[in-house]
Design a protein around this motif. Structure first.
Motif, PDB file in Angstrom:
ATOM      1  N   LYS A 191       0.817  -1.216   0.000  1.00  0.00           N
ATOM      2  CA  LYS A 191       0.000   0.000   0.000  1.00  0.00           C
ATOM      3  C   LYS A 191       0.852   1.267   0.000  1.00  0.00           C
ATOM      4  O   LYS A 191       0.353   2.347  -0.281  1.00  0.00           O
ATOM      5  CB  LYS A 191      -0.925   0.003   1.222  1.00  0.00           C
ATOM      6  N   GLY A 192       2.114   1.126   0.361  1.00  0.00           N
ATOM      7  CA  GLY A 192       2.985   2.288   0.422  1.00  0.00           C
ATOM      8  C   GLY A 192       4.324   1.920   1.014  1.00  0.00           C
ATOM      9  O   GLY A 192       4.619   0.738   1.255  1.00  0.00           O
ATOM     10  N   VAL A 193       5.157   2.947   1.274  1.00  0.00           N
ATOM     11  CA  VAL A 193       6.511   2.716   1.781  1.00  0.00           C
ATOM     12  C   VAL A 193       6.490   1.980   3.115  1.00  0.00           C
ATOM     13  O   VAL A 193       7.174   0.969   3.293  1.00  0.00           O
ATOM     14  CB  VAL A 193       7.270   4.060   1.936  1.00  0.00           C
ATOM     15  N   LEU A 194       5.701   2.482   4.057  1.00  0.00           N
ATOM     16  CA  LEU A 194       5.665   1.876   5.395  1.00  0.00           C
ATOM     17  C   LEU A 194       5.137   0.452   5.344  1.00  0.00           C
ATOM     18  O   LEU A 194       5.671  -0.447   6.009  1.00  0.00           O
ATOM     19  CB  LEU A 194       4.806   2.728   6.328  1.00  0.00           C
ATOM     20  N   ASP A 195       4.099   0.233   4.553  1.00  0.00           N
ATOM     21  CA  ASP A 195       3.528  -1.111   4.432  1.00  0.00           C
ATOM     22  C   ASP A 195       4.536  -2.072   3.815  1.00  0.00           C
ATOM     23  O   ASP A 195       4.640  -3.235   4.229  1.00  0.00           O
ATOM     24  CB  ASP A 195       2.261  -1.065   3.579  1.00  0.00           C
TER      25      ASP A 195
END
Length: 301
Positions: free
Chosen positions: A245-249
């Motif tokens: 879903k994104g960088v952190l995910d």
């Protein structure tokens, strides 16, 4: 010894950070089932022969001159602007803070150009790998044919299906890689070049340039590896389906599934490859700059 000023002359065909590496590094970082570096190299060679190591490189090679000119031009002009604003002289020898600020600006600008180029390169490299996770196994829609037929088709397909956001997928991770990466590229070069060069010398000799450039490249790429892994995974994601879903995910899923070591995949490749590449780049840059200055002196005595 004062820090050396990096002033870009006319557009040059320098090897940029984003164009380093062939298909095997991307597969090692973002792929599945490749194990260590040696196994990855052998697997790519067995399945795709020598051509597999160069998949997706035509687009970066075609854009490298523009990319390099913009990045180094932004760095040089930012340094000159800071010299004018802070010291009243655009040619003033830059302080450490000037080099850091110029590197940061160059890093931000580079992402705007480099993200689409890297995305196309990685998508072309990763489409040959069958996607599998849990009970999901996906292959190209038409058996025996890749998802993308080439760099232009890949760019158009991503743009049509995912929009501008798809073209710039992984931009956040690339910012986190390139902004500190360029700081740890230009700053070590200017520091080591000044440290190695004897005080009585006006300009660094070729040996000093070669060594300082190599050390800078190894440091920059070695420390950029964790975000390079995340960026590669985000950009490879989407060939068949979207997993992150994104960088952190991406960071959390990668850590949960493969542990902390996953973020250091390819670090040896990056560091070892970064030394000779950066050495040649800075040496070619400095020698060409000296030649241009000599020509200017002879033209305007």
């Amino acid at each position: 010894m004062t820090m050396q000023t990096l002033t870009l002359p006319a557009p040059t065909k320098l090897t940029a950070m984003q164009s380093h590496g062939g298909g095997w590094k991307t597969r090692l970082q973002a792929g599945q089932g490749y194990g260590n570096t040696l196994n990855c190299v052998l697997t790519v060679y067995r399945n795709e022969s020598v051509a597999g190591f160069f998949k997706g490189m035509s687009f970066p090679l075609a854009s490298i001159a523009v990319y390099s000119s913009v990045v180094f031009g932004v760095f040089s002009n930012t340094q000159r602007l800071l010299g004018q604003l802070r010291h009243g002289d655009a040619s003033h020898t830059p302080a450490l803070v000037d080099v850091a600020l110029a590197s940061t600006v160059a890093g931000f600008i580079s992402v705007g150009i480099g993200t689409p180029v890297d995305l196309v390169k990685i998508r072309l490299q990763m489409q040959t790998q069958t996607y599998s996770t849990a009970n999901v196994k996906l292959k190209p829609t038409v058996p025996g044919f890749p998802v993308y037929q080439g760099p232009i088709h890949c760019f158009k397909t991503v743009l049509q299906k995912e929009g501008i956001a798809g073209i710039y997928r992984g931009m956040g991770a690339m910012l986190l890689r390139d902004v500190p990466g360029y700081c740890l590229y230009f700053i070590p070069y200017t520091f080591f070049c000044g440290w190695i060069t004897p005080d009585e010398c006006i300009s660094p000799n070729p040996t000093s340039i070669w060594l300082a450039g190599g050390v800078a490249g190894a440091i920059s790429w070695g420390t950029a590896t964790p975000m390079d892994v995340v960026k590669s995974r985000l950009q490879a994601d989407g060939v068949y389906l979207n997993k992150y879903k994104g960088v952190l995910d991406c960071i959390l899923q990668s850590y949960q599934n493969e542990g902390l070591k996953v973020f250091f995949r390819g670090i040896t490749i990056n560091a070892v490859r970064g030394f000779p590449t950066s050495s040649a780049m800075f040496l070619g840059y400095e020698l060409s700059l000296k030649a241009m200055r000599r020509d200017q002196t002879e033209t305007n005595p």
